[in-house]
Structures are given as structure tokens and as C-alpha cells.
Scaffold this motif. Sequence first.
Motif, PDB file in Angstrom:
ATOM      1  N   GLY A  11      27.478  10.086  25.499  1.00 30.56           N
ATOM      2  CA  GLY A  11      28.669   9.366  25.918  1.00 30.56           C
ATOM      3  C   GLY A  11      28.911   8.090  25.144  1.00 30.56           C
ATOM      4  N   ILE A  12      29.853   7.321  25.635  1.00 33.77           N
ATOM      5  CA  ILE A  12      30.241   6.079  24.973  1.00 33.77           C
ATOM      6  C   ILE A  12      29.087   5.076  24.992  1.00 33.77           C
ATOM      7  N   ALA A  13      28.326   5.046  26.073  1.00 34.39           N
ATOM      8  CA  ALA A  13      27.195   4.109  26.135  1.00 34.39           C
ATOM      9  C   ALA A  13      26.186   4.413  25.033  1.00 34.39           C
ATOM     10  N   GLY A  14      25.948   5.691  24.795  1.00 39.77           N
ATOM     11  CA  GLY A  14      25.034   6.073  23.719  1.00 39.77           C
ATOM     12  C   GLY A  14      25.576   5.688  22.352  1.00 39.77           C
ATOM     13  N   LEU A  15      26.887   5.876  22.153  1.00 40.72           N
ATOM     14  CA  LEU A  15      27.498   5.476  20.890  1.00 40.72           C
ATOM     15  C   LEU A  15      27.452   3.953  20.710  1.00 40.72           C
ATOM     16  N   LEU A  16      27.633   3.223  21.797  1.00 37.40           N
ATOM     17  CA  LEU A  16      27.548   1.755  21.714  1.00 37.40           C
ATOM     18  C   LEU A  16      26.148   1.309  21.301  1.00 37.40           C
ATOM     19  N   ARG A  17      25.120   1.931  21.897  1.00 41.72           N
ATOM     20  CA  ARG A  17      23.742   1.602  21.505  1.00 41.72           C
ATOM     21  C   ARG A  17      23.505   1.950  20.032  1.00 41.72           C
ATOM     22  N   PHE A  18      24.042   3.092  19.633  1.00 41.05           N
ATOM     23  CA  PHE A  18      23.906   3.519  18.238  1.00 41.05           C
ATOM     24  C   PHE A  18      24.575   2.498  17.308  1.00 41.05           C
ATOM     25  N   LEU A  19      25.777   2.044  17.676  1.00 44.44           N
ATOM     26  CA  LEU A  19      26.491   1.043  16.869  1.00 44.44           C
ATOM     27  C   LEU A  19      25.739  -0.272  16.813  1.00 44.44           C
ATOM     28  N   THR A  20      25.103  -0.642  17.905  1.00 44.37           N
ATOM     29  CA  THR A  20      24.338  -1.881  17.934  1.00 44.37           C
ATOM     30  C   THR A  20      23.184  -1.823  16.941  1.00 44.37           C
ATOM     31  N   GLU A  24      25.785  -1.608  10.751  1.00 42.93           N
ATOM     32  CA  GLU A  24      26.023  -2.006   9.366  1.00 42.93           C
ATOM     33  C   GLU A  24      26.032  -0.794   8.441  1.00 42.93           C
ATOM     34  N   ALA A  25      25.094   0.107   8.635  1.00 43.56           N
ATOM     35  CA  ALA A  25      25.062   1.311   7.813  1.00 43.56           C
ATOM     36  C   ALA A  25      26.313   2.155   8.052  1.00 43.56           C
ATOM     37  N   LEU A  26      26.698   2.284   9.303  1.00 40.95           N
ATOM     38  CA  LEU A  26      27.880   3.064   9.640  1.00 40.95           C
ATOM     39  C   LEU A  26      29.142   2.405   9.094  1.00 40.95           C
ATOM     40  N   GLU A  27      29.167   1.085   9.093  1.00 43.45           N
ATOM     41  CA  GLU A  27      30.319   0.357   8.554  1.00 43.45           C
ATOM     42  C   GLU A  27      30.515   0.680   7.069  1.00 43.45           C
ATOM     43  N   TRP A  28      29.420   0.911   6.353  1.00 48.14           N
ATOM     44  CA  TRP A  28      29.517   1.284   4.948  1.00 48.14           C
ATOM     45  C   TRP A  28      29.890   2.755   4.803  1.00 48.14           C
ATOM     46  N   ASP A  29      29.332   3.617   5.658  1.00 50.41           N
ATOM     47  CA  ASP A  29      29.552   5.062   5.532  1.00 50.41           C
ATOM     48  C   ASP A  29      30.979   5.496   5.875  1.00 50.41           C
ATOM     49  N   VAL A  30      31.607   4.858   6.853  1.00 49.26           N
ATOM     50  CA  VAL A  30      32.946   5.314   7.273  1.00 49.26           C
ATOM     51  C   VAL A  30      33.925   5.307   6.103  1.00 49.26           C
ATOM     52  N   PRO A  31      34.135   4.195   5.391  1.00 49.45           N
ATOM     53  CA  PRO A  31      35.085   4.259   4.279  1.00 49.45           C
ATOM     54  C   PRO A  31      34.584   5.098   3.099  1.00 49.45           C
ATOM     55  N   HIS A  32      33.255   5.209   2.979  1.00 48.03           N
ATOM     56  CA  HIS A  32      32.700   5.986   1.867  1.00 48.03           C
ATOM     57  C   HIS A  32      32.940   7.488   2.059  1.00 48.03           C
TER      58      HIS A  32
END
Length: 156
Positions: A11-20, A24-32
Motif C-alpha cells: 500500500g501507500i504506507a509501504g511506498l512511503l517507507r520505500f521513498l524515505t 534519492e535513487a528513485l529520484e534519479w531513476d524516474v527521469p532516466h
Amino acid sequence: MAEAFRAGAGGIAGLLRFLTEYGEALEWDVPHYWPGRSLLELYDGRMSWRELRVFLKGLPLDSLTARAVRGSTPEEEQWTLDRQLAASMVDAIRENTFATVKIGGDPKKTRRLKPPDPIPRPGVTPAPSKNVIRFAGRHGSGAAQLATVFGGASRQ
């Protein structure tokens, strides 16, 4: 809908923990891997949580996010499956060349020829040098050496 907000792994709580943890890695991967998109779109409502989850499931193994989740070192990450297989092929060719020269060469000239060392790989420690058991010549029959290997006394 209430299950989406549960404190478990999904769920969203799991995604929030993942984002926490890996934001930073995901922030680079999304536009890439998703040209024209940004992780900021999640926060301003232009990207849904479902889109983020689907994107995460589709990330390749060599993405920055996947490497961060695995926690591997940069040296380990350079050794992809392709590189491991290439190194194995080079090692096999070198061993085959050694065996061919040793078997077909002049024994006087190839006597001191040593087998090639494998290409060093991260996380793999080289095997210690093995005791060479010789069965003729100056070193005797090798029975004493064999006895120590197999834990018995030699009969000489």
C-alpha cells in the motif's frame, strides 16, 4: 480502500517507507527510465501511487534504485552477468591453452609452466596454493604426501 493505508509492507504506507529509504535513487531513476517524468509529480498530484508502484516493478536490475535496495558495492555492480560470463570464457580459454601447450609441448621446456590464475572477481577470494603431489623424480613416490592428505600413515 482502508487496506491501502495499512502499516504493513504494501500500500501507500509501504511506498512511503520505500521513498524515505531509497528516494534519492528513485529520484534519479524516474527521469532516466521514464523520460519527461519526475518524482515531484507524485507530490503535486500528476503521478498516482499506482503509477509509481508499476514503475518500481518494471525497473531493471541495473537501475540505481535496485542497486540501492541490494546494498551492493560499486565494484560488485560493475560485475554484471555479462562480465562474469566473459571472464569465465577468458579463464576457460586460458586454461585450455595451458593444457594444450603442456600436453603437446616439449617436457623440458614446459616443465616450469604454471597454470594461469583466474581473472579476479569481487567477493571471490583466490584459492590457496595447493600442495603438489609428485609421483616420480627427486620427490619420491608421493606416498607420504598422500598419506597425510588422507589421514593415514605411509608404508615405505
